[in-house]
Design an enzyme around this catalytic site. Structure first.
Site, PDB file in Angstrom:
ATOM      1  N   LYS A 110       6.593   2.977 -11.206  1.00 44.95           N
ATOM      2  CA  LYS A 110       7.620   2.278 -11.840  1.00 44.95           C
ATOM      3  C   LYS A 110       8.499   3.189 -12.960  1.00 44.95           C
ATOM      4  CE  LYS A 110       6.489  -2.535 -11.765  1.00 44.95           C
ATOM      5  NZ  LYS A 110       6.274  -3.992 -12.112  1.00 44.95           N
ATOM      6  N   LYS A 192       5.159  -2.913   0.018  1.00 42.26           N
ATOM      7  CA  LYS A 192       4.676  -4.260  -0.080  1.00 42.26           C
ATOM      8  C   LYS A 192       5.855  -5.117  -0.490  1.00 42.26           C
ATOM      9  CE  LYS A 192       3.986  -4.041  -5.081  1.00 42.26           C
ATOM     10  NZ  LYS A 192       2.913  -4.091  -6.263  1.00 42.26           N
ATOM     11  N   LYS A 195       8.806  -9.123  -5.714  1.00 41.10           N
ATOM     12  CA  LYS A 195       9.972  -9.927  -6.204  1.00 41.10           C
ATOM     13  C   LYS A 195      11.090  -9.172  -6.757  1.00 41.10           C
ATOM     14  CE  LYS A 195       6.709 -11.996  -9.178  1.00 41.10           C
ATOM     15  NZ  LYS A 195       6.296 -12.920 -10.294  1.00 41.10           N
TER      16      LYS A 195
HETATM   17  P1  AMP Z   1       3.550 -10.446 -10.025  1.00 40.30           P
HETATM   18  O1  AMP Z   1       4.327 -11.117  -9.232  1.00 40.30           O
HETATM   19  O2  AMP Z   1       3.233  -8.948  -9.898  1.00 40.30           O
HETATM   20  O3  AMP Z   1       3.084 -11.090 -11.281  1.00 40.30           O
HETATM   21  O4  AMP Z   1       2.164 -10.691  -9.110  1.00 40.30           O
HETATM   22  C1  AMP Z   1       1.437 -11.884  -9.142  1.00 40.30           C
HETATM   23  C2  AMP Z   1       0.264 -11.987  -8.166  1.00 40.30           C
HETATM   24  O5  AMP Z   1       0.533 -11.451  -6.728  1.00 40.30           O
HETATM   25  C3  AMP Z   1      -0.835 -10.842  -8.487  1.00 40.30           C
HETATM   26  O6  AMP Z   1      -2.167 -11.069  -8.225  1.00 40.30           O
HETATM   27  C4  AMP Z   1      -0.384  -9.788  -7.091  1.00 40.30           C
HETATM   28  O7  AMP Z   1      -1.507  -8.918  -6.829  1.00 40.30           O
HETATM   29  C5  AMP Z   1      -0.017 -10.593  -6.059  1.00 40.30           C
HETATM   30  N1  AMP Z   1       0.940 -10.181  -5.354  1.00 40.30           N
HETATM   31  C6  AMP Z   1       2.226  -9.307  -5.424  1.00 40.30           C
HETATM   32  N2  AMP Z   1       2.879  -8.861  -4.295  1.00 40.30           N
HETATM   33  C7  AMP Z   1       2.027  -9.243  -3.519  1.00 40.30           C
HETATM   34  C8  AMP Z   1       1.991  -8.900  -1.944  1.00 40.30           C
HETATM   35  N3  AMP Z   1       3.057  -8.266  -1.492  1.00 40.30           N
HETATM   36  N4  AMP Z   1       0.976  -9.082  -1.364  1.00 40.30           N
HETATM   37  C9  AMP Z   1       0.001  -9.817  -1.682  1.00 40.30           C
HETATM   38  N5  AMP Z   1      -0.236 -10.202  -2.989  1.00 40.30           N
HETATM   39  C10 AMP Z   1       0.722 -10.050  -3.813  1.00 40.30           C
END
Ligand code: AMP
Ligand code: TRP
Length: 326
Positions: A110, A192, A195
């Protein structure tokens, strides 16, 4: 019964990776020992529009409830409503080594990607995350694969604190799903799904219109050898579709692969299964959207419950550190 904690940031729109890697597992495994937080303080590592910040926090709570989190079982709360997070976050910042924080892949990626302003919060982010987990004496942290390293750091700082100041924290472990722990971008299947990535065609949102879901899946990048086989290394695009269909139909990517000879029918079935999988979530979301006072009440009760646990743990940490009581 294992204590479970996991959190999600109220940034951007909830995408399929969030759902498969995290949210659906929170729902499936929920018990009265489950705690799930909307981590708004974590979202502040980059400047946010305040109006959007509030709206996204509320929307995320609605999505989590629409997904099936049951507030009579799970404790659902907003991180900044429980001030113990910020306090233990500082203490964890002082327990983590600078070198450890600098070595975090997410920090390196990042900070390299961001041009211009990089906040100190980006570096301290995993210390706050450690606090989120340790405050609840969590045994298990269900997350996507990308969070593995942050949980390792949490284990290290918890162990270090316990060694320095006496047994204070439960050392947690990450629980990572067998399928769906790393959903890839449909257009760039070596990245990956995220968002924040600027790849609207490669990202399926949980609230996407069925037509958009269909179009995105059908246009997903695969490869040209036209052999259906689960191999994330050499066939990442195809493997991603197999994972998605496997999660939707509660089976394994290998089992799904055995049922298809061609990409076309696999894509059509994946699109249809995904639309059906998300339909009930979208329907419940529409209902909850019309009743924001219900969601506010859930969050308020959740904060009370979360705080009753977090306050006890913080008091234990304060005592261990020798912070003078007032
Ligand atoms: P965040 O949006 O970064 O707050 O992520 C929330 C949860 O979603 C965390 O447990 C991440 O590991 C999971 N997560 C985010 N992106 C992915 C992805 N592409 N595949 C699987 N899990 C994800
Ligand atoms: N860092 C996590 C993510 O980006 C979000 C998070 C914050 C979290 N605190 C947590 C996840 C505590 C699990 C436990 O996905």
């Amino acid at each position: 019964m294992a204590r479970i904690l996991s959190c999600i940031q109220p940034t951007g729109d909830v995408q399929l990776g969030n759902y498969f890697g995290a949210i659906r597992r929170w729902v499936e495994d929920q018990t009265p020992e489950s705690f799930h937080g909307i981590v708004d303080l974590h979202a502040l590592t980059v400047p946010r529009d305040p109006v959007e910040m509030r709206a996204k926090t509320l929307e995320l709570a609605q999505i989590l409830l629409a997904s099936g989190l049951d507030p009579t079982s799970t404790t659902l709360f907003v991180q900044s409503h429980v001030h113990e997070h910020a306090e233990l976050g500082w203490i964890m910042g002082c327990t983590a080594a600078l070198g450890e924080l600098e070595r975090m892949t997410q920090f390196k990626d990042k900070s390299a990607r961001q041009s211009g302003f990089i906040s100190g919060g980006l570096l301290l982010y995993p210390a706050l995350m450690a606090a989120d987990i340790l405050l609840y004496d969590a045994d298990e942290v269900p997350v996507g694969d990308d969070q593995r390293q942050h949980i390792e750091l949490t284990r290290d700082v918890a162990g270090r604190f316990n060694a320095r100041y006496g047994d204070t924290f439960v050392v947690p472990k990450a629980t990572i799903a067998r399928a769906g722990a790393r959903i890839m971008d449909l257009q760039n299947p070596t990245n990956k799904m995220s968002k924040s990535a600027d790849s609207p065609q490669g990202t399926v949102l949980v609230l996407d219109d069925p037509k958009d879901i269909e179009r995105k899946i059908k246009r997903a990048v695969t490869d040209t050898d036209n052999e259906v086989r689960y191999d994330p290394e050499t066939k990442p695009g195809l493997a991603n579709l197999l994972q998605i269909l496997a999660v939707c139909t509660a089976t394994t990517p290998d089992a799904v692969a055995g049922r298809y000879q061609q990409y076309g029918p696999l894509k059509a079935d994946t699109a249809a299964a995904l639309v059906e999988y998300l339909r009930p979530v979208q329907r419940r979301f529409a209902e909850l959207e019309s009743d924001p006072s219900y969601v506010r009440k859930v969050l308020s009760d959740g904060a009370d419950k979360a705080q009753s646990v977090a306050a006890v743990t913080l008091a234990r940490a304060r005592k261990a550190l020798g912070l003078l009581e007032r």
